[in-house]
Design an enzyme around this catalytic site. Sequence first.
Site, PDB file in Angstrom:
ATOM      1  N   ASP A  13       0.855  -1.176   0.000  1.00 57.00           N
ATOM      2  CA  ASP A  13       0.000   0.000   0.000  1.00 57.00           C
ATOM      3  C   ASP A  13       0.899   1.237   0.000  1.00 57.00           C
ATOM      4  O   ASP A  13       2.105   1.142   0.232  1.00 57.00           O
ATOM      5  CB  ASP A  13      -0.891  -0.043   1.248  1.00 57.00           C
ATOM      6  CG  ASP A  13      -1.725   1.210   1.420  1.00 57.00           C
ATOM      7  OD1 ASP A  13      -2.373   1.634   0.449  1.00 57.00           O
ATOM      8  OD2 ASP A  13      -1.733   1.764   2.539  1.00 57.00           O
ATOM      9  N   ASP A  15      -0.273   5.153   1.061  1.00 55.14           N
ATOM     10  CA  ASP A  15      -0.528   6.103   2.146  1.00 55.14           C
ATOM     11  C   ASP A  15      -0.638   5.380   3.490  1.00 55.14           C
ATOM     12  O   ASP A  15      -1.407   4.429   3.636  1.00 55.14           O
ATOM     13  CB  ASP A  15      -1.831   6.863   1.889  1.00 55.14           C
ATOM     14  CG  ASP A  15      -1.804   7.606   0.562  1.00 55.14           C
ATOM     15  OD1 ASP A  15      -1.226   8.700   0.516  1.00 55.14           O
ATOM     16  OD2 ASP A  15      -2.341   7.075  -0.425  1.00 55.14           O
ATOM     17  N   ASP A  44      -5.864  14.573  11.882  1.00 51.66           N
ATOM     18  CA  ASP A  44      -6.120  13.187  12.273  1.00 51.66           C
ATOM     19  C   ASP A  44      -7.534  12.739  11.913  1.00 51.66           C
ATOM     20  O   ASP A  44      -7.765  11.553  11.650  1.00 51.66           O
ATOM     21  CB  ASP A  44      -5.868  12.999  13.769  1.00 51.66           C
ATOM     22  CG  ASP A  44      -4.384  13.006  14.108  1.00 51.66           C
ATOM     23  OD1 ASP A  44      -3.562  12.845  13.179  1.00 51.66           O
ATOM     24  OD2 ASP A  44      -4.035  13.181  15.283  1.00 51.66           O
ATOM     25  N   TYR A  49     -10.309   8.928   7.525  1.00 51.19           N
ATOM     26  CA  TYR A  49     -11.143   8.636   6.361  1.00 51.19           C
ATOM     27  C   TYR A  49     -10.328   8.099   5.179  1.00 51.19           C
ATOM     28  O   TYR A  49     -10.903   7.800   4.126  1.00 51.19           O
ATOM     29  CB  TYR A  49     -11.866   9.895   5.896  1.00 51.19           C
ATOM     30  CG  TYR A  49     -12.862  10.472   6.880  1.00 51.19           C
ATOM     31  CD1 TYR A  49     -13.833   9.677   7.474  1.00 51.19           C
ATOM     32  CD2 TYR A  49     -12.855  11.822   7.191  1.00 51.19           C
ATOM     33  CE1 TYR A  49     -14.753  10.205   8.370  1.00 51.19           C
ATOM     34  CE2 TYR A  49     -13.770  12.367   8.086  1.00 51.19           C
ATOM     35  CZ  TYR A  49     -14.710  11.553   8.666  1.00 51.19           C
ATOM     36  OH  TYR A  49     -15.622  12.083   9.538  1.00 51.19           O
ATOM     37  N   ASP A 168      -1.603  -0.640   5.893  1.00 51.64           N
ATOM     38  CA  ASP A 168      -1.941  -0.106   7.214  1.00 51.64           C
ATOM     39  C   ASP A 168      -3.435  -0.063   7.495  1.00 51.64           C
ATOM     40  O   ASP A 168      -3.833   0.333   8.604  1.00 51.64           O
ATOM     41  CB  ASP A 168      -1.395   1.317   7.353  1.00 51.64           C
ATOM     42  CG  ASP A 168      -2.221   2.323   6.568  1.00 51.64           C
ATOM     43  OD1 ASP A 168      -2.742   3.266   7.170  1.00 51.64           O
ATOM     44  OD2 ASP A 168      -2.364   2.148   5.342  1.00 51.64           O
TER      45      ASP A 168
END
Length: 219
Positions: A13, A15, A44, A49, A168
Amino acid sequence: MVLNDDIKLVIFDLDGTLVDSKYDLADSVNFVRQKHNLSPLPVDKVASYLGSGITALVKAVLPELKNNNFDSAVKMFKDNYVEHLTDKTLPYDGVKEMLSAVPQQKVLLSNKDEKFSKQILRTLALSNFFTEIYGGDSFKEKKPSPVPVYEIMKKFSLNKESIVMVGDGTNDVMVGKNAGIKTIGVLYGYSSKEQMKELAPDYTAETPFVIADMIRNLC
């Protein structure tokens, strides 16, 4: 415990896994919110999202918008974000060293648009680590659908036992589970340790430094 002696390909992944991009994303979110006379959101909150692509992000941070106004807001976000992709975005400490230490072929699979993913990796001198770079618009479906992994398996002529997914977020762990491949959930990204524990990836990594060791059959 052995991860797998036969891992041939690692899917990463972007981001929250390789780069911390939440500040640039939050800036573009708040640019659009300001244009709609809305107050800014904390970084944060915006980060909570992330993971499902830009359309889903804009929908989450601008739930009031409908139809044409929503489409206009997505375009406004993309137009702003493309100008600020790497103003504040940086690789996490140890990412370059980790990617250098992973001997297997590496593929990037983000839900961010492919062109944005490529530009970020190119600007941050990470693109040369990857055989292929895919985004949320590269396949007919995006994570957590297993379709992107199935297409990658087909392209590289690999079976599911030969691939591991590193990410993540929920979509990263679930795309691995849905496709039947092993998963490494990183604990330094945008999901909390509690969220990652609930997702139950096969392995977890506290820092980028340990990922290469895991892939080399240490966990």
